[in-house]
Every structure is written in C-alpha cells, then in structure tokens.
Design a protein around this motif. Structure first.
Motif, PDB file in Angstrom:
ATOM      1  N   PRO A 264       0.722  -1.048  -0.196  1.00  0.00           N
ATOM      2  CA  PRO A 264       0.001  -0.158   0.183  1.00  0.00           C
ATOM      3  C   PRO A 264       0.610   1.078   0.527  1.00  0.00           C
ATOM      4  O   PRO A 264      -0.103   2.701  -0.503  1.00  0.00           O
ATOM      5  CB  PRO A 264      -0.850   0.054   0.992  1.00  0.00           C
ATOM      6  N   LEU A 265       2.471   1.060   0.495  1.00  0.00           N
ATOM      7  CA  LEU A 265       2.807   2.789   0.448  1.00  0.00           C
ATOM      8  C   LEU A 265       3.714   2.720  -0.427  1.00  0.00           C
ATOM      9  O   LEU A 265       4.043   3.799  -1.423  1.00  0.00           O
ATOM     10  CB  LEU A 265       4.129   2.177   1.272  1.00  0.00           C
ATOM     11  N   LEU A 266       3.926   2.053  -2.092  1.00  0.00           N
ATOM     12  CA  LEU A 266       3.768   1.478  -3.027  1.00  0.00           C
ATOM     13  C   LEU A 266       2.836   2.397  -3.942  1.00  0.00           C
ATOM     14  O   LEU A 266       2.997   3.140  -5.801  1.00  0.00           O
ATOM     15  CB  LEU A 266       5.121   1.162  -3.936  1.00  0.00           C
TER      16      LEU A 266
ATOM     17  N   ALA B 199       9.073   7.350  14.613  1.00  0.00           N
ATOM     18  CA  ALA B 199       8.748   5.867  14.752  1.00  0.00           C
ATOM     19  C   ALA B 199       7.102   6.063  14.975  1.00  0.00           C
ATOM     20  O   ALA B 199       6.285   5.542  14.096  1.00  0.00           O
ATOM     21  CB  ALA B 199       9.698   4.354  14.760  1.00  0.00           C
ATOM     22  N   THR B 200       6.351   6.224  15.720  1.00  0.00           N
ATOM     23  CA  THR B 200       5.610   6.669  16.681  1.00  0.00           C
ATOM     24  C   THR B 200       4.662   7.237  14.736  1.00  0.00           C
ATOM     25  O   THR B 200       3.665   7.575  14.999  1.00  0.00           O
ATOM     26  CB  THR B 200       5.019   7.175  17.461  1.00  0.00           C
ATOM     27  N   LEU B 201       5.247   8.435  14.920  1.00  0.00           N
ATOM     28  CA  LEU B 201       4.608  10.212  13.692  1.00  0.00           C
ATOM     29  C   LEU B 201       4.644   8.935  12.292  1.00  0.00           C
ATOM     30  O   LEU B 201       3.738   9.761  12.066  1.00  0.00           O
ATOM     31  CB  LEU B 201       5.330  11.002  13.751  1.00  0.00           C
ATOM     32  N   SER B 202       5.689   7.967  12.379  1.00  0.00           N
ATOM     33  CA  SER B 202       5.495   7.707  11.159  1.00  0.00           C
ATOM     34  C   SER B 202       4.034   6.236  11.356  1.00  0.00           C
ATOM     35  O   SER B 202       3.824   5.978   9.842  1.00  0.00           O
ATOM     36  CB  SER B 202       6.454   6.310  11.109  1.00  0.00           C
ATOM     37  N   GLU B 203       4.383   5.888  12.230  1.00  0.00           N
ATOM     38  CA  GLU B 203       2.756   5.032  12.060  1.00  0.00           C
ATOM     39  C   GLU B 203       1.623   5.486  12.195  1.00  0.00           C
ATOM     40  O   GLU B 203       0.911   4.800  11.229  1.00  0.00           O
ATOM     41  CB  GLU B 203       2.929   4.276  13.592  1.00  0.00           C
ATOM     42  N   ASN B 204       1.148   6.682  12.570  1.00  0.00           N
ATOM     43  CA  ASN B 204       0.464   6.765  12.492  1.00  0.00           C
ATOM     44  C   ASN B 204       0.261   7.789  10.852  1.00  0.00           C
ATOM     45  O   ASN B 204      -1.271   7.523  10.682  1.00  0.00           O
ATOM     46  CB  ASN B 204       0.084   8.255  13.541  1.00  0.00           C
TER      47      ASN B 204
ATOM     48  N   ILE C  72      13.403  22.278   1.508  1.00  0.00           N
ATOM     49  CA  ILE C  72      12.395  21.619   1.106  1.00  0.00           C
ATOM     50  C   ILE C  72      10.961  21.336   1.325  1.00  0.00           C
ATOM     51  O   ILE C  72      11.131  20.673   2.697  1.00  0.00           O
ATOM     52  CB  ILE C  72      14.026  20.364   0.219  1.00  0.00           C
ATOM     53  N   ALA C  73      10.760  20.699   0.397  1.00  0.00           N
ATOM     54  CA  ALA C  73       9.178  19.586   0.617  1.00  0.00           C
ATOM     55  C   ALA C  73       9.686  18.240  -0.139  1.00  0.00           C
ATOM     56  O   ALA C  73       9.399  18.830  -1.390  1.00  0.00           O
ATOM     57  CB  ALA C  73       8.381  20.846  -0.235  1.00  0.00           C
ATOM     58  N   GLU C  74       9.337  17.691   0.726  1.00  0.00           N
ATOM     59  CA  GLU C  74      10.355  16.075   0.430  1.00  0.00           C
ATOM     60  C   GLU C  74       8.822  15.309   0.425  1.00  0.00           C
ATOM     61  O   GLU C  74       8.252  15.306   1.538  1.00  0.00           O
ATOM     62  CB  GLU C  74      11.464  15.693   1.542  1.00  0.00           C
ATOM     63  N   ARG C  75       8.452  14.717  -1.062  1.00  0.00           N
ATOM     64  CA  ARG C  75       7.297  13.873  -0.762  1.00  0.00           C
ATOM     65  C   ARG C  75       7.944  12.261   0.349  1.00  0.00           C
ATOM     66  O   ARG C  75       8.816  11.825  -0.520  1.00  0.00           O
ATOM     67  CB  ARG C  75       7.072  13.192  -1.832  1.00  0.00           C
ATOM     68  N   LEU C  76       7.216  11.626   1.141  1.00  0.00           N
ATOM     69  CA  LEU C  76       7.548  10.762   1.825  1.00  0.00           C
ATOM     70  C   LEU C  76       6.938  10.096   1.361  1.00  0.00           C
ATOM     71  O   LEU C  76       6.724   8.465   0.811  1.00  0.00           O
ATOM     72  CB  LEU C  76       6.928  10.881   2.864  1.00  0.00           C
TER      73      LEU C  76
ATOM     74  N   TYR D 210      11.460   2.243   7.378  1.00  0.00           N
ATOM     75  CA  TYR D 210      12.203   3.507   5.949  1.00  0.00           C
ATOM     76  C   TYR D 210      12.106   4.651   5.754  1.00  0.00           C
ATOM     77  O   TYR D 210      11.738   5.538   5.956  1.00  0.00           O
ATOM     78  CB  TYR D 210      11.959   2.978   4.393  1.00  0.00           C
ATOM     79  N   ILE D 211      10.508   4.933   5.987  1.00  0.00           N
ATOM     80  CA  ILE D 211       9.693   6.128   6.541  1.00  0.00           C
ATOM     81  C   ILE D 211       9.912   6.903   7.634  1.00  0.00           C
ATOM     82  O   ILE D 211      10.293   7.819   7.758  1.00  0.00           O
ATOM     83  CB  ILE D 211       8.389   5.724   6.572  1.00  0.00           C
TER      84      ILE D 211
END
Length: 365
Positions: A73-75, A188-193, A222-226, A301-302
């Motif tokens: 789903p992340l791709l 990691a917590t922010l990434s999970e949310n 920069i404005a980077e797309r995660l 990775y995120i």
C-alpha cells in the motif's frame, strides 16, 4: 548632545548584550557539532536499510505482473485530493530567518496545493510553526478513534463518507519540545500514524517540509514527498530553495570564528561499500520470504526518513542561531565603537567649553 553619563550607561548595556550573544554563539557551535555527529551516526543504519530494500526489490514481486499495480500500500499512487504536510520548525527564536523562511515556504506550498482544490492536513513540529499555523488555520474536529486517541479523522466503519473537516486547510497535530533531544521512538510513532492514515485512504500523499543540512554552508529548504514511495533511496523533492551567496558567506565567517567544519564529511567510500549489498549478484538466503521481509521493512524506511529530517533540521537551526549570534556580536562591537566615538566627542566638547570659560573669565579681569 547626549549626556556623557547616559552614553557610558548605554555602552555598558551594549557590552553586556555582546557578552550574551557571544556566549550563545559558542553554545550553538557546540550543539551544532553534536547535531552533526548524531546525523552522521544515524547514516549507516539508513544506508543499510535502503540497500536491503533494494536487494529485496530485485528478489521479490512488488508489483502485480498482470495489472502492474503495487502490491504494497505504501507504493500505491492515487490522485491527490487530501494530503498531509509535516512542517518542521524550531521551538526557539534568535535564529535569524531560519523559522521565517520555513514558514514562508510552507505558505507557498499550501497556496499552490489549494489552488488545485486539494485539502491539506498540517502536522506541526516545533513551537514557531505551531504558533504560525494556529493564527491562520483551525484545528480539525476531534473525534474518538478506535485506539482511543482524539484529533485524527478516522474512517468510520460501514460508511465511505468523508470525515468532517474544519476547513480546506486544517491542523491535525502539534508536537512541542521534541527537538531538544531527537528520539527515534517519536519518529517511529509519527510514522506509524502517517502510514495508518495513508493505508486507510484518509490521505493520498505525505510531504515533509524542513531545512536540509549537509554542512554549515550547504543547506536548502525542501518539501520532500514521503508517500507514496516512488523509488527507494531517492529523495522526491517537490519544492526547494537554496541559500543566497550572502547567507553562505555569513555562515562561513561564523563557522570559521568558532572552528566549526564547513565541508560535509566525506563518506563516499563507506556509501559505495554499503551500496554493493543491494547491487551484488549474490543470491542471499533470507530466513523469511523476501515478500514478507519487504512488507515489514518498508514502513521502517518512512520512519528513518522522518528521523533524518528531524536531525538535519536541528543541525540547521543551530547553524542558523550561530550565524545570527555572530552577526549580533559583530553589530554590538560596531555600536560600542560608535558610542565610544560619540562619548569622546562629547567629553572633548565639554573640556573645550570649560577652557573657553576659564580663558574668558581671565580676560575679563
């Protein structure tokens, strides 16, 4: 002309201010060195994680061979109707235009997206960004979620109706005091949310806006797309602003006065050695199937990308504060020289006046 006593009092005040700014400059330089070391220490893990994912891509099916759609789903890419913007600023001021430049770019980014009829959720990291966004955009309506948290907009089970919004641009979260000591657990917590919201199709893309730091003079906004992830190991930059030549010159002067290195540390040999893991033709034997490993490692990775952004933002803030305090110290010295000259002129004028009075009195007798 000002009283000599008042001028001396003002000189003492400026001298005290110069001592403060000089001390803050030294402290910022020491914190900058530690921030650079922290960013460098996290690099091997990030590099190896990226190379493992590249290795797994060549050994696992990440796209459907029939439809060509991403299996993870992340791709998965979809039209952007609702996006999440993570804005990383500082908690404190006295850092020159560091926070101002970030917030200007954030405003520009928000304007460009709203012109395309895209809804934006904002996640604020840092007190300065939080205060700026609070004055302009409302908070999202709070609704209890399945895990007991509030403030997010979860998808209601059994319905596909879009969650209620406070406005086209709304604030969904704020994090204050986390940049004093950057912790991977927070990233990691922010990434999970973020991943959970993206997986539930609440948001269609995730961007993070921060100050990228390579060295004292090599910085850019920069404005980077995660999300979605387009290519492992490549930075997907939507917007970028480079520092001006004058700003680089000021940073260089401030760094030299404090003995801070101005060139990025050369890790080319280490990076090339680590990159051979993903490009090696050796068929590694994994304990678990490559597909399962890929599914489990990709969210990390995120997390590491967010962690890297926080570390670089902290280093850039200390560099900006060091430069600002160096300029303030220099301006204070110039002001002391100017006030000293004015005081000497006033004292000379007073002495001349007294001599003239004495001579006039003697001549009158």
């Amino acid at each position: 002309m000002a009283n000599i006593l008042d001028i001396r009092r003002r000189i003492r005040s400026v001298v005290n201010t110069r001592q403060i700014t000089k001390a803050m400059k030294t402290v910022s330089a020491a914190k900058l060195r530690r921030a650079q070391e922290s960013a460098l220490a996290a690099r091997p893990y990030s590099q190896m994680l990226t190379n493992v994912l590249k290795s797994l891509i060549s050994r696992a099916d990440i796209y459907d061979p029939v439809t060509g759609k991403a299996l993870h789903p992340l791709l998965a890419e979809r039209p952007e109707k609702n996006i999440l913007l993570i804005v990383v600023t500082g908690d404190k001021g006295l850092a020159g235009a560091f926070n101002t430049n970030i917030l200007k770019m954030a405003s520009k980014f928000i304007q460009s997206q709203t012109d395309q009829n895209i809804d934006i959720d904002i996640e604020c990291i840092g007190r300065k960004g939080r205060d700026f966004m609070r004055r302009r955009y409302p908070f999202a309506p709070e609704k209890p979620s399945t895990d007991g948290e509030t403030g997010a907009q979860p998808v209601q089970s059994g319905t596909e109706a879009a969650p209620q919004r406070a406005d086209r641009v709304q604030i969904i979260g704020e994090h204050i005091g986390v940049l004093g000591k950057v912790d991977y657990n927070f990233a990691a917590t922010l990434s999970e949310n973020v991943i959970a919201r993206y997986t539930r199709h609440e948001i269609d893309a995730v961007y993070i806006l921060f100050n990228e730091f390579k060295s004292v003079i090599a910085q850019r906004l920069i404005a980077e797309r995660l999300l979605p992830i387009k290519q492992i190991g490549e930075v997907d930059v939507l917007m970028a602003e480079e520092a001006t030549q004058e700003e680089r010159k000021k940073r260089l002067e401030a760094a030299k006065s404090e003995g801070v290195g101005v060139r990025p540390i050369d890790t080319k040999a280490v990076d090339e050695a680590a990159a051979t893991f993903g490009a090696s033709p050796v068929d590694y034997i994994y304990e678990q199937p490559p597909q399962r490993l890929f599914q489990g490692i990709l969210p990390k990775y995120i997390s590491i990308q967010i962690f890297r952004a926080l570390l670089e933002s902290v280093a850039a803030e200390h560099a900006a504060r060091m430069t600002a305090m160096d300029a303030a110290t220099s301006n204070a010295s110039d002001m002391i020289d100017s006030l000293t000259l004015i005081m000497n002129r006033a004292r000379q004028a007073k002495i001349t006046k007294e001599i003239i009075e004495i001579v006039s009195g003697a001549a009158a007798q």
